[in-house]
Design an enzyme around this catalytic site. Structure first.
Site, PDB file in Angstrom:
ATOM      1  N   SER A 138      -8.573 -11.001   6.639  1.00 50.85           N
ATOM      2  CA  SER A 138      -8.039 -10.921   5.273  1.00 50.85           C
ATOM      3  C   SER A 138      -8.140 -12.310   4.662  1.00 50.85           C
ATOM      4  O   SER A 138      -8.262 -13.306   5.401  1.00 50.85           O
ATOM      5  CB  SER A 138      -6.559 -10.508   5.347  1.00 50.85           C
ATOM      6  OG  SER A 138      -5.905 -10.716   4.115  1.00 50.85           O
ATOM      7  N   TYR A 151       2.003 -10.895   9.055  1.00 54.76           N
ATOM      8  CA  TYR A 151       0.623 -10.519   8.692  1.00 54.76           C
ATOM      9  C   TYR A 151      -0.258 -11.762   8.655  1.00 54.76           C
ATOM     10  O   TYR A 151      -1.373 -11.779   9.175  1.00 54.76           O
ATOM     11  CB  TYR A 151       0.672  -9.838   7.321  1.00 54.76           C
ATOM     12  CG  TYR A 151      -0.615  -9.223   6.849  1.00 54.76           C
ATOM     13  CD1 TYR A 151      -0.958  -7.910   7.189  1.00 54.76           C
ATOM     14  CD2 TYR A 151      -1.484  -9.932   6.031  1.00 54.76           C
ATOM     15  CE1 TYR A 151      -2.133  -7.332   6.728  1.00 54.76           C
ATOM     16  CE2 TYR A 151      -2.660  -9.361   5.569  1.00 54.76           C
ATOM     17  CZ  TYR A 151      -2.985  -8.058   5.917  1.00 54.76           C
ATOM     18  OH  TYR A 151      -4.150  -7.492   5.455  1.00 54.76           O
TER      19      TYR A 151
HETATM   20  P1  NAD Z   1      -4.794   1.755   5.393  1.00 54.64           P
HETATM   21  O1  NAD Z   1      -3.313   1.852   5.519  1.00 54.64           O
HETATM   22  O2  NAD Z   1      -5.509   2.568   4.374  1.00 54.64           O
HETATM   23  O3  NAD Z   1      -5.483   2.033   6.796  1.00 54.64           O
HETATM   24  C1  NAD Z   1      -4.961   1.533   8.004  1.00 54.64           C
HETATM   25  C2  NAD Z   1      -5.577   2.300   9.147  1.00 54.64           C
HETATM   26  O4  NAD Z   1      -5.016   1.798  10.377  1.00 54.64           O
HETATM   27  C3  NAD Z   1      -5.262   3.804   9.104  1.00 54.64           C
HETATM   28  O5  NAD Z   1      -6.367   4.521   9.609  1.00 54.64           O
HETATM   29  C4  NAD Z   1      -4.078   3.914  10.055  1.00 54.64           C
HETATM   30  O6  NAD Z   1      -3.930   5.219  10.607  1.00 54.64           O
HETATM   31  C5  NAD Z   1      -4.474   2.907  11.104  1.00 54.64           C
HETATM   32  N1  NAD Z   1      -3.363   2.445  11.932  1.00 54.64           N
HETATM   33  C6  NAD Z   1      -2.174   1.918  11.536  1.00 54.64           C
HETATM   34  N2  NAD Z   1      -1.411   1.681  12.619  1.00 54.64           N
HETATM   35  C7  NAD Z   1      -2.129   2.053  13.706  1.00 54.64           C
HETATM   36  C8  NAD Z   1      -1.886   2.042  15.106  1.00 54.64           C
HETATM   37  N3  NAD Z   1      -0.722   1.604  15.619  1.00 54.64           N
HETATM   38  N4  NAD Z   1      -2.850   2.515  15.920  1.00 54.64           N
HETATM   39  C9  NAD Z   1      -4.019   2.987  15.422  1.00 54.64           C
HETATM   40  N5  NAD Z   1      -4.312   3.020  14.117  1.00 54.64           N
HETATM   41  C10 NAD Z   1      -3.370   2.546  13.274  1.00 54.64           C
HETATM   42  O7  NAD Z   1      -5.054   0.187   5.177  1.00 54.64           O
HETATM   43  P2  NAD Z   1      -6.350  -0.639   4.747  1.00 54.64           P
HETATM   44  O8  NAD Z   1      -5.988  -1.370   3.515  1.00 54.64           O
HETATM   45  O9  NAD Z   1      -7.575   0.183   4.788  1.00 54.64           O
HETATM   46  O10 NAD Z   1      -6.360  -1.730   5.913  1.00 54.64           O
HETATM   47  C11 NAD Z   1      -7.362  -1.805   6.895  1.00 54.64           C
HETATM   48  C12 NAD Z   1      -7.463  -3.240   7.370  1.00 54.64           C
HETATM   49  O11 NAD Z   1      -7.871  -4.069   6.292  1.00 54.64           O
HETATM   50  C13 NAD Z   1      -6.143  -3.815   7.891  1.00 54.64           C
HETATM   51  O12 NAD Z   1      -6.384  -4.605   9.031  1.00 54.64           O
HETATM   52  C14 NAD Z   1      -5.681  -4.679   6.734  1.00 54.64           C
HETATM   53  O13 NAD Z   1      -4.871  -5.727   7.156  1.00 54.64           O
HETATM   54  C15 NAD Z   1      -7.015  -5.174   6.220  1.00 54.64           C
HETATM   55  N6  NAD Z   1      -6.977  -5.677   4.842  1.00 54.64           N
HETATM   56  C16 NAD Z   1      -6.615  -4.865   3.809  1.00 54.64           C
HETATM   57  C17 NAD Z   1      -6.595  -5.375   2.527  1.00 54.64           C
HETATM   58  C18 NAD Z   1      -6.218  -4.554   1.337  1.00 54.64           C
HETATM   59  O14 NAD Z   1      -6.085  -5.115   0.237  1.00 54.64           O
HETATM   60  N7  NAD Z   1      -6.079  -3.251   1.458  1.00 54.64           N
HETATM   61  C19 NAD Z   1      -6.918  -6.715   2.302  1.00 54.64           C
HETATM   62  C20 NAD Z   1      -7.276  -7.510   3.374  1.00 54.64           C
HETATM   63  C21 NAD Z   1      -7.303  -6.973   4.638  1.00 54.64           C
END
Ligand code: NAD
Length: 256
Positions: A138, A151
């Site tokens: 991130s 985080y």
């Molecule tokens: P999201 O909530 O849409 O998806 C998260 C995924 O992780 C889902 O499939 C969920 O079921 C799974 N998950 C959560 N806990 C789990 C566990 N204990 N075991 C197995 N699976 C688990 O979120 P997202 O925004 O798509 O995030 C995905 C990644 O991207 C994360 O690592 C997040 O930190 C990173 N990220 C997101 C953003 C943003 O703005 N959305 C920005 C930077 C980084």
């Protein structure tokens, strides 16, 4: 482009992970997906491109389940060529108010699970002299914001883990890199939009605008499809000497 390769994407039932899994499947990789929530819906979407795609329900906070997931990928798909460590959660609170169990869960899911999966997958990758590991970090792996200590600690750790593993694999056909998204409008961020709307007494659109205006100069959300495009590049031959990077897709967030 990826036919003959296999790929495992953690947290791929939603958001960024699902976008990456769909792009890898579309490019010909044989897929294992993972995560909670609408498993059937996600699997059906991935199977439109890889009819034999499989699912593993490992909880990323449990090291034994992470190990079993990688072993099942190797057993069911024959190998684990591409590993995308994407699963992640968020919790927003000041350090002094941060619940210790939330701290532990975020470190386990956002950081330690990547270590456990890499530890399990690397020997096979090195033996075959081909592998791609992409860790979804991130902007918060590079810079901080208030009230996201766990985080930010986990994502900074993930960037460090990426560099260390990249150096250990540097003379092999295995590359290890991180991608660093800014705001992406997924369920994880919609919760923060909702909190902003409630706190400021504004509607959903205005809350999104305010969130972007604060940090992301492009005033546009990064999309899962854009991030998937970067993952495909990192898996492609021209990226074979891209090693240990933490690549922002953040609309200029960290350029400020
Ligand atoms: P999201 O909530 O849409 O998806 C998260 C995924 O992780 C889902 O499939 C969920 O079921 C799974 N998950 C959560 N806990 C789990 C566990 N204990 N075991 C197995 N699976 C688990 O979120 P997202 O925004 O798509 O995030 C995905 C990644 O991207 C994360 O690592 C997040 O930190 C990173 N990220 C997101 C953003 C943003 O703005 N959305 C920005 C930077 C980084």
């Amino acid at each position: 482009m990826l036919s003959g390769k296999t790929a495992l994407v953690t947290g791929s039932t939603s958001g960024i992970g699902l976008g990456i899994a769909l792009a890898l499947a579309r490019s010909g990789a044989r897929m294992m997906i993972n995560g909670f929530g609408d498993v059937a819906g996600a699997l059906a979407q991935v199977r439109e491109h890889d009819p034999q795609a499989v699912y593993h329900g490992a909880d990323m906070s449990r090291p034994a389940e992470v190990l079993d997931m990688v072993r099942q990928c190797e057993a069911q798909l024959g190998r684990c060529d591409i590993l995308v460590n994407n699963a992640g959660i968020q919790h927003v609170a000041l350090v002094e108010d941060f619940p210790p169990d939330k701290w532990d869960a975020i470190i386990a899911i956002n950081l330690s699970s990547a270590f456990h999966a890499m530890r399990a997958a690397l020997p096979g990758m090195k033996q075959r002299n081909w592998g791609r590991i992409v860790n979804v970090a991130s902007v918060h792996g590079l810079v901080a914001s208030p009230a996201k200590s766990a985080y930010i600690a986990a994502k900074h750790g993930l960037v460090g883990l990426t560099k260390s593993a990249a150096l250990e694999s540097a003379t092999t056909g295995v590359t290890v890199n991180a991608i660093c998204p800014g705001w992406v409008l997924t369920p994880l961020v919609q919760k923060q939009v909702d909190a902003r709307a409630a706190a400021d007494g504004v509607d959903n659109e205005e809350a999104k605008r305010r969130l972007l205006a604060e940090k992301q100069p492009s005033l546009q959300f990064t999309t899962p499809e854009e991030l998937a495009g970067l993952v495909l590049f990192l898996c492609s031959p021209p990226a074979q000497n891209v090693r240990g990077v933490a690549w922002q897709v953040d609309g200029g967030w960290t350029a400020q």
